[in-house]
Each structure stands twice: as C-alpha cells, then as structure tokens.
Design a protein around this motif. Structure first.
Motif, PDB file in Angstrom:
ATOM      1  N   GLU A 104      35.049  -9.176 -22.386  1.00 36.39           N
ATOM      2  CA  GLU A 104      35.628  -7.701 -22.945  1.00 36.39           C
ATOM      3  C   GLU A 104      35.068  -6.603 -22.143  1.00 36.39           C
ATOM      4  O   GLU A 104      35.832  -5.805 -22.064  1.00 36.39           O
ATOM      5  CB  GLU A 104      35.206  -7.859 -24.442  1.00 36.39           C
ATOM      6  N   PHE A 105      33.728  -6.743 -21.798  1.00 34.53           N
ATOM      7  CA  PHE A 105      33.185  -5.779 -20.854  1.00 34.53           C
ATOM      8  C   PHE A 105      33.804  -5.636 -19.544  1.00 34.53           C
ATOM      9  O   PHE A 105      34.082  -4.631 -19.065  1.00 34.53           O
ATOM     10  CB  PHE A 105      31.648  -5.742 -20.969  1.00 34.53           C
ATOM     11  N   ARG A 106      34.098  -6.806 -19.159  1.00 31.40           N
ATOM     12  CA  ARG A 106      34.495  -7.070 -17.654  1.00 31.40           C
ATOM     13  C   ARG A 106      35.841  -6.538 -17.445  1.00 31.40           C
ATOM     14  O   ARG A 106      36.117  -5.754 -16.376  1.00 31.40           O
ATOM     15  CB  ARG A 106      34.322  -8.430 -17.395  1.00 31.40           C
ATOM     16  N   ASN A 107      36.627  -6.775 -18.297  1.00 24.25           N
ATOM     17  CA  ASN A 107      38.170  -6.317 -18.119  1.00 24.25           C
ATOM     18  C   ASN A 107      38.025  -4.621 -17.995  1.00 24.25           C
ATOM     19  O   ASN A 107      38.761  -4.139 -17.088  1.00 24.25           O
ATOM     20  CB  ASN A 107      39.170  -6.677 -19.254  1.00 24.25           C
ATOM     21  N   PRO A 108      37.741  -3.955 -18.999  1.00 21.16           N
ATOM     22  CA  PRO A 108      37.754  -2.404 -18.589  1.00 21.16           C
ATOM     23  C   PRO A 108      37.017  -1.799 -17.189  1.00 21.16           C
ATOM     24  O   PRO A 108      37.539  -1.066 -16.675  1.00 21.16           O
ATOM     25  CB  PRO A 108      37.149  -1.749 -20.118  1.00 21.16           C
ATOM     26  N   LEU A 109      35.864  -2.465 -17.160  1.00 19.73           N
ATOM     27  CA  LEU A 109      35.094  -2.206 -15.711  1.00 19.73           C
ATOM     28  C   LEU A 109      35.937  -2.502 -14.705  1.00 19.73           C
ATOM     29  O   LEU A 109      36.260  -1.789 -13.658  1.00 19.73           O
ATOM     30  CB  LEU A 109      33.623  -2.833 -15.793  1.00 19.73           C
ATOM     31  N   THR A 110      36.669  -3.571 -14.640  1.00 22.21           N
ATOM     32  CA  THR A 110      37.569  -3.943 -13.452  1.00 22.21           C
ATOM     33  C   THR A 110      38.616  -3.056 -13.536  1.00 22.21           C
ATOM     34  O   THR A 110      39.008  -2.464 -12.355  1.00 22.21           O
ATOM     35  CB  THR A 110      38.123  -5.392 -13.693  1.00 22.21           C
ATOM     36  N   GLY A 114      39.025  -0.489  -9.866  1.00 22.96           N
ATOM     37  CA  GLY A 114      40.257  -0.261  -8.969  1.00 22.96           C
ATOM     38  C   GLY A 114      40.486   1.031  -8.751  1.00 22.96           C
ATOM     39  O   GLY A 114      40.638   1.444  -7.487  1.00 22.96           O
ATOM     40  N   PRO A 115      41.027   1.948  -9.702  1.00 23.65           N
ATOM     41  CA  PRO A 115      41.326   3.369  -9.298  1.00 23.65           C
ATOM     42  C   PRO A 115      40.116   4.118  -8.572  1.00 23.65           C
ATOM     43  O   PRO A 115      40.331   5.010  -7.859  1.00 23.65           O
ATOM     44  CB  PRO A 115      41.821   3.774 -10.672  1.00 23.65           C
ATOM     45  N   LEU A 116      39.082   3.862  -8.941  1.00 24.79           N
ATOM     46  CA  LEU A 116      37.677   4.597  -8.422  1.00 24.79           C
ATOM     47  C   LEU A 116      37.576   4.164  -6.939  1.00 24.79           C
ATOM     48  O   LEU A 116      37.474   5.258  -6.408  1.00 24.79           O
ATOM     49  CB  LEU A 116      36.681   3.837  -9.204  1.00 24.79           C
ATOM     50  N   ALA A 117      38.047   2.914  -6.614  1.00 27.54           N
ATOM     51  CA  ALA A 117      37.883   2.641  -5.347  1.00 27.54           C
ATOM     52  C   ALA A 117      38.938   3.352  -4.418  1.00 27.54           C
ATOM     53  O   ALA A 117      38.621   3.700  -3.326  1.00 27.54           O
ATOM     54  CB  ALA A 117      38.053   0.975  -5.058  1.00 27.54           C
ATOM     55  N   SER A 118      40.077   3.377  -5.093  1.00 29.67           N
ATOM     56  CA  SER A 118      41.303   4.195  -4.417  1.00 29.67           C
ATOM     57  C   SER A 118      40.789   5.432  -4.060  1.00 29.67           C
ATOM     58  O   SER A 118      41.429   6.391  -3.337  1.00 29.67           O
ATOM     59  CB  SER A 118      42.453   3.681  -5.020  1.00 29.67           C
ATOM     60  N   LEU A 119      40.249   6.388  -5.229  1.00 32.40           N
ATOM     61  CA  LEU A 119      39.866   7.742  -5.106  1.00 32.40           C
ATOM     62  C   LEU A 119      38.926   7.934  -4.152  1.00 32.40           C
ATOM     63  O   LEU A 119      38.826   8.774  -3.504  1.00 32.40           O
ATOM     64  CB  LEU A 119      39.215   7.959  -6.791  1.00 32.40           C
ATOM     65  N   LEU A 120      37.961   6.940  -4.034  1.00 29.79           N
ATOM     66  CA  LEU A 120      36.937   6.976  -3.120  1.00 29.79           C
ATOM     67  C   LEU A 120      37.426   6.955  -1.438  1.00 29.79           C
ATOM     68  O   LEU A 120      36.886   7.512  -0.537  1.00 29.79           O
ATOM     69  CB  LEU A 120      35.828   5.878  -3.053  1.00 29.79           C
ATOM     70  N   HIS A 130      33.113  13.540  -4.583  1.00 30.36           N
ATOM     71  CA  HIS A 130      33.079  12.348  -3.844  1.00 30.36           C
ATOM     72  C   HIS A 130      31.624  11.596  -4.323  1.00 30.36           C
ATOM     73  O   HIS A 130      31.418  10.373  -4.289  1.00 30.36           O
ATOM     74  CB  HIS A 130      33.377  12.574  -2.465  1.00 30.36           C
ATOM     75  N   LYS A 131      30.589  12.438  -4.225  1.00 33.51           N
ATOM     76  CA  LYS A 131      29.235  11.980  -4.439  1.00 33.51           C
ATOM     77  C   LYS A 131      29.292  11.563  -5.862  1.00 33.51           C
ATOM     78  O   LYS A 131      28.503  10.451  -6.193  1.00 33.51           O
ATOM     79  CB  LYS A 131      28.160  13.190  -4.285  1.00 33.51           C
ATOM     80  N   LYS A 132      29.823  12.267  -6.897  1.00 33.39           N
ATOM     81  CA  LYS A 132      29.672  11.748  -8.086  1.00 33.39           C
ATOM     82  C   LYS A 132      30.588  10.598  -8.255  1.00 33.39           C
ATOM     83  O   LYS A 132      30.097   9.338  -9.120  1.00 33.39           O
ATOM     84  CB  LYS A 132      30.225  12.986  -9.131  1.00 33.39           C
ATOM     85  N   LEU A 133      31.668  10.262  -7.741  1.00 34.11           N
ATOM     86  CA  LEU A 133      32.587   9.123  -7.719  1.00 34.11           C
ATOM     87  C   LEU A 133      31.693   7.924  -7.273  1.00 34.11           C
ATOM     88  O   LEU A 133      31.782   6.927  -7.614  1.00 34.11           O
ATOM     89  CB  LEU A 133      33.926   9.450  -7.131  1.00 34.11           C
ATOM     90  N   ALA A 138      29.052   2.743  -8.048  1.00 36.35           N
ATOM     91  CA  ALA A 138      27.786   1.925  -7.959  1.00 36.35           C
ATOM     92  C   ALA A 138      27.291   1.324  -9.193  1.00 36.35           C
ATOM     93  O   ALA A 138      26.923   0.263  -9.386  1.00 36.35           O
ATOM     94  CB  ALA A 138      26.606   2.710  -7.255  1.00 36.35           C
ATOM     95  N   SER A 139      27.331   2.486 -10.250  1.00 37.29           N
ATOM     96  CA  SER A 139      26.902   1.845 -11.654  1.00 37.29           C
ATOM     97  C   SER A 139      28.352   0.977 -12.165  1.00 37.29           C
ATOM     98  O   SER A 139      27.636  -0.171 -12.850  1.00 37.29           O
ATOM     99  CB  SER A 139      27.156   3.061 -12.502  1.00 37.29           C
TER     100      SER A 139
END
Length: 178
Positions: A104-110, A114-120, A130-133, A138-139
C-alpha cells in the motif's frame, strides 16, 4: 509301626484318637488321643492377606496415578501444540498484514516517483525548484528501497526469496548510496 497320613486337611484343631482293637473280636484294648493343631499356610494368614490388600491398593493407586499423569501430559502437549499453532497463524497473519501495508505504501510512492523523474528531466524548471525536486526524488527513492527491503525480508521469512550471488563493483555501490 503303622503310619497315618492325611493330606489337604484344612487349618484348625483336631483330636486324633487311636484305638487298639483285638483282631477278630473287636475288643478295645487301649485308647489314646493326640491334640493336633494345623496352622494355616503362611500365604493364607491374616498378615499375608493384609499384605495382599495393601499391595493391591498400592497397585491400583499407582495405576490411577500413572493414568492421570499420562492424561495431564497429553493435555499439556495438546495445549502446547494449540499454542504453537496459534502463534504460527498469528505470525502468518502479521506477515501478510506487513506485506499488504508495504504494498500500500509502495504503490503511491511509485506513482509519485514516475512524474517526479520526468519533471527532473525537464530542463525548463528553475534551479531552486530542481534542487527541491532532487531532494523529494531522493527521499521517495529511499522510501522505495526501504519498502523493497521490507518486502524482501517478508519473502525471506516465507522462504520465497533465494540468494543471488554475483560480482559487483562495491565502490560504485557505496558512492551511489552515499
């Protein structure tokens, strides 16, 4: 000399009478008697019978005591087996719950990662954002690794996970983690 023999005479007191009779005339010439006491056989005496009763009572007591101890032992074993089974079921339920919560924790984090990686990867983001992202990414990745470790531990407990051995550059792994 004549011998008188008696067998299987019960215990008791007897008066043995002896008469001397003249042959052919049946005239009594002399008469005598002898008091004879036959004691009971030692195994039929009162002390022996009392001993048999005590021995029988002791045997019955030992038999009953051993049966009670045997039943108590079986009952303790049964209770221990039931307790072990209950602990096993509880442990299995806890593992299942643990795995479900981790998923249940893994699904929302995944979904977040995904969108976080594309934003970076997007070059139009200001450096401060960018630094905050990067920090958020990382978290999120750290939390995903922890959740993966929890799931791996659960699989290890269930004996599903097998050890995979291989050669790797440890310096690269250490620098990647740090």
């Amino acid at each position: 000399e004549q011998i008188a023999s008696f067998s299987k005479v019960p215990a008791g007191k007897y008066d043995f009478r002896l008469r001397e009779v003249q042959p052919y005339t049946d005239t009594i010439l002399d008469e005598g008697h002898l008091l004879i006491t036959i004691k009971p056989a030692p195994w039929l005496s009162w002390p022996a019978i009392l001993f048999y009763i005590i021995l029988g009572g002791l045997s019955v007591w030992l038999f009953i005591t051993s049966r009670i101890k045997s039943k108590e032992s079986k009952l303790r074993l049964s209770v221990a087996e039931q307790k072990s089974e209950l602990e096993h079921r509880t442990n299995e339920m806890n593992k299942s719950f643990f795995a479900n919560i981790a998923h249940e924790f893994r699904n929302p984090l995944t979904i977040i990662s995904g969108p976080l990686a594309s934003l970076l990867k997007d070059g139009d983001i200001p450096p401060d954002a960018h630094k905050k992202l990067l920090s958020i990414s990382a978290s999120a990745n750290s939390m995903l690794r922890l959740i993966d470790q929890m799931l791996d531990f659960n699989q290890l407990e269930m004996d599903v996970l097998r050890l995979c051995v291989g050669e790797h550059d440890i310096t690269h792994e250490i620098t990647r983690v740090l």
